[in-house]
Design a protein around this motif. Sequence first.
Motif, mmCIF file in Angstrom:
data_model
loop_
_atom_site.group_PDB
_atom_site.id
_atom_site.type_symbol
_atom_site.label_atom_id
_atom_site.label_comp_id
_atom_site.label_asym_id
_atom_site.label_seq_id
_atom_site.Cartn_x
_atom_site.Cartn_y
_atom_site.Cartn_z
ATOM 1 N N GLN A 14 9.783 -16.744 6.946
ATOM 2 C CA GLN A 14 10.188 -15.474 7.543
ATOM 3 C C GLN A 14 9.262 -14.350 7.091
ATOM 4 O OE1 GLN A 14 14.050 -13.710 6.466
ATOM 5 N NE2 GLN A 14 14.403 -13.618 8.679
ATOM 6 N N PRO A 15 8.311 -13.956 7.944
ATOM 7 C CA PRO A 15 7.464 -12.799 7.618
ATOM 8 C C PRO A 15 8.237 -11.492 7.821
ATOM 9 C CG PRO A 15 6.801 -13.762 9.706
ATOM 10 C CD PRO A 15 7.907 -14.621 9.168
ATOM 11 N N PHE A 16 7.774 -10.435 7.160
ATOM 12 C CA PHE A 16 8.417 -9.127 7.318
ATOM 13 C C PHE A 16 7.380 -8.027 7.151
ATOM 14 C CE2 PHE A 16 8.894 -10.373 2.862
ATOM 15 C CZ PHE A 16 8.413 -9.266 2.189
ATOM 16 N N VAL A 17 7.708 -6.859 7.695
ATOM 17 C CA VAL A 17 6.910 -5.652 7.548
ATOM 18 C C VAL A 17 7.895 -4.514 7.315
ATOM 19 C CG1 VAL A 17 6.825 -5.209 10.045
ATOM 20 C CG2 VAL A 17 5.081 -4.228 8.558
ATOM 21 N N ALA A 34 0.885 -1.169 0.000
ATOM 22 C CA ALA A 34 0.000 0.000 0.000
ATOM 23 C C ALA A 34 0.918 1.213 0.000
ATOM 24 C CB ALA A 34 -0.914 -0.029 1.214
ATOM 25 N N ASP A 35 0.361 2.407 0.116
ATOM 26 C CA ASP A 35 1.186 3.615 0.108
ATOM 27 C C ASP A 35 2.268 3.545 1.186
ATOM 28 O OD1 ASP A 35 -0.442 4.513 -1.893
ATOM 29 O OD2 ASP A 35 -1.479 6.002 -0.681
ATOM 30 N N HIS A 36 3.492 3.341 0.761
ATOM 31 C CA HIS A 36 4.692 3.349 1.609
ATOM 32 C C HIS A 36 4.740 2.245 2.657
ATOM 33 C CE1 HIS A 36 5.525 7.119 -0.378
ATOM 34 N NE2 HIS A 36 4.330 7.550 -0.013
ATOM 35 N N ILE A 37 3.829 1.292 2.645
ATOM 36 C CA ILE A 37 3.794 0.184 3.603
ATOM 37 C C ILE A 37 3.899 -1.130 2.829
ATOM 38 C CG2 ILE A 37 2.437 -1.003 5.379
ATOM 39 C CD1 ILE A 37 3.202 1.791 6.236
ATOM 40 N N HIS A 38 4.727 -2.041 3.336
ATOM 41 C CA HIS A 38 4.958 -3.319 2.677
ATOM 42 C C HIS A 38 4.922 -4.419 3.730
ATOM 43 C CE1 HIS A 38 7.582 -5.904 -0.105
ATOM 44 N NE2 HIS A 38 6.437 -5.700 -0.711
ATOM 45 N N VAL A 39 4.118 -5.467 3.500
ATOM 46 C CA VAL A 39 3.994 -6.594 4.407
ATOM 47 C C VAL A 39 4.092 -7.855 3.574
ATOM 48 C CG1 VAL A 39 2.461 -7.780 6.025
ATOM 49 C CG2 VAL A 39 2.460 -5.293 5.924
ATOM 50 N N GLY A 40 4.893 -8.834 4.024
ATOM 51 C CA GLY A 40 5.013 -10.049 3.234
ATOM 52 C C GLY A 40 5.670 -11.171 3.994
ATOM 53 N N THR A 41 5.986 -12.214 3.245
ATOM 54 C CA THR A 41 6.642 -13.376 3.822
ATOM 55 C C THR A 41 7.492 -14.071 2.772
ATOM 56 O OG1 THR A 41 6.304 -15.377 5.139
ATOM 57 C CG2 THR A 41 4.733 -14.977 3.362
ATOM 58 N N ASP A 42 8.553 -14.701 3.231
ATOM 59 C CA ASP A 42 9.425 -15.526 2.393
ATOM 60 C C ASP A 42 9.445 -16.934 2.964
ATOM 61 O OD1 ASP A 42 10.168 -13.414 0.754
ATOM 62 O OD2 ASP A 42 11.989 -12.972 1.879
ATOM 63 N N LEU A 43 9.531 -17.911 2.086
ATOM 64 C CA LEU A 43 9.729 -19.300 2.482
ATOM 65 C C LEU A 43 10.985 -19.787 1.782
ATOM 66 C CD1 LEU A 43 8.824 -21.941 3.848
ATOM 67 C CD2 LEU A 43 7.532 -22.436 1.758
ATOM 68 N N THR A 44 12.048 -20.011 2.559
ATOM 69 C CA THR A 44 13.300 -20.520 2.004
ATOM 70 C C THR A 44 13.166 -22.031 1.856
ATOM 71 O OG1 THR A 44 14.508 -18.756 3.100
ATOM 72 C CG2 THR A 44 15.795 -20.623 2.315
ATOM 73 N N LEU A 45 13.361 -22.528 0.633
ATOM 74 C CA LEU A 45 13.124 -23.941 0.353
ATOM 75 C C LEU A 45 14.218 -24.857 0.901
ATOM 76 C CD1 LEU A 45 11.635 -23.663 -3.233
ATOM 77 C CD2 LEU A 45 10.449 -23.865 -1.046
ATOM 78 N N SER A 46 15.424 -24.353 1.113
ATOM 79 C CA SER A 46 16.459 -25.173 1.764
ATOM 80 C C SER A 46 16.284 -25.003 3.273
ATOM 81 C CB SER A 46 17.862 -24.716 1.341
ATOM 82 O OG SER A 46 18.086 -23.390 1.741
#
Length: 183
Positions: free
Chosen positions: A125-128, A108-120
């Motif tokens: 790992q979620p992030f904001v 959204a405007d200047h805000i970022h929320v997400g997650t990564d899944l490392t396959l190894s």
Amino acid sequence: MYCFVPTVTGTTTTGSRDRDTTQAFAGINWAFGGGPELVVGVRALRTNASHKVAGARLEATFPFSSSKIAFDKLRLRLVGGHRSGMYELGGGYTFDSKGFVLSSALQADHIHVGTDLTLSGYQWQPFVGVNSLGRAKAPKQRRDGTLSCGDEQGSLTAVADVTSDVSVQAHQQFNGYTCLLGT
């Protein structure tokens, strides 16, 4: 003969057309379980007449450790949604854990929320974060109007049809037309 610029009358907005934008950005994420990280990248979007967006986002992350900032992840996500709120799906590679990453996020405007899944090792790992990306630009507006020579007695003529003995300067034409006055 004398030339002068035509005037546009009856200007109306007749719709929208797609707008392409490419933006470099920077931001800071807080990766839960990993700490803060610098994020830099580029986003390319196309906004259509319905304010829907489609495009891609390429970014690199640089986690802060106790003594340095080091390169870690390179991610590429496809972007979709609306210009005020977008979803991102993609993947990348983590050089720290030496493995491929599946990644998803919301912007959204200047805000970022997400997650990564490392396959190894299947590390989630979620992030904001915050970044320099605002909403996507609106589509371009089409404007139509009628060219005329106003109250003067000139005749509206295409610049290509003007005889070679008359010179039409750039400031005397609009959209390939000029007004000719005199004989």
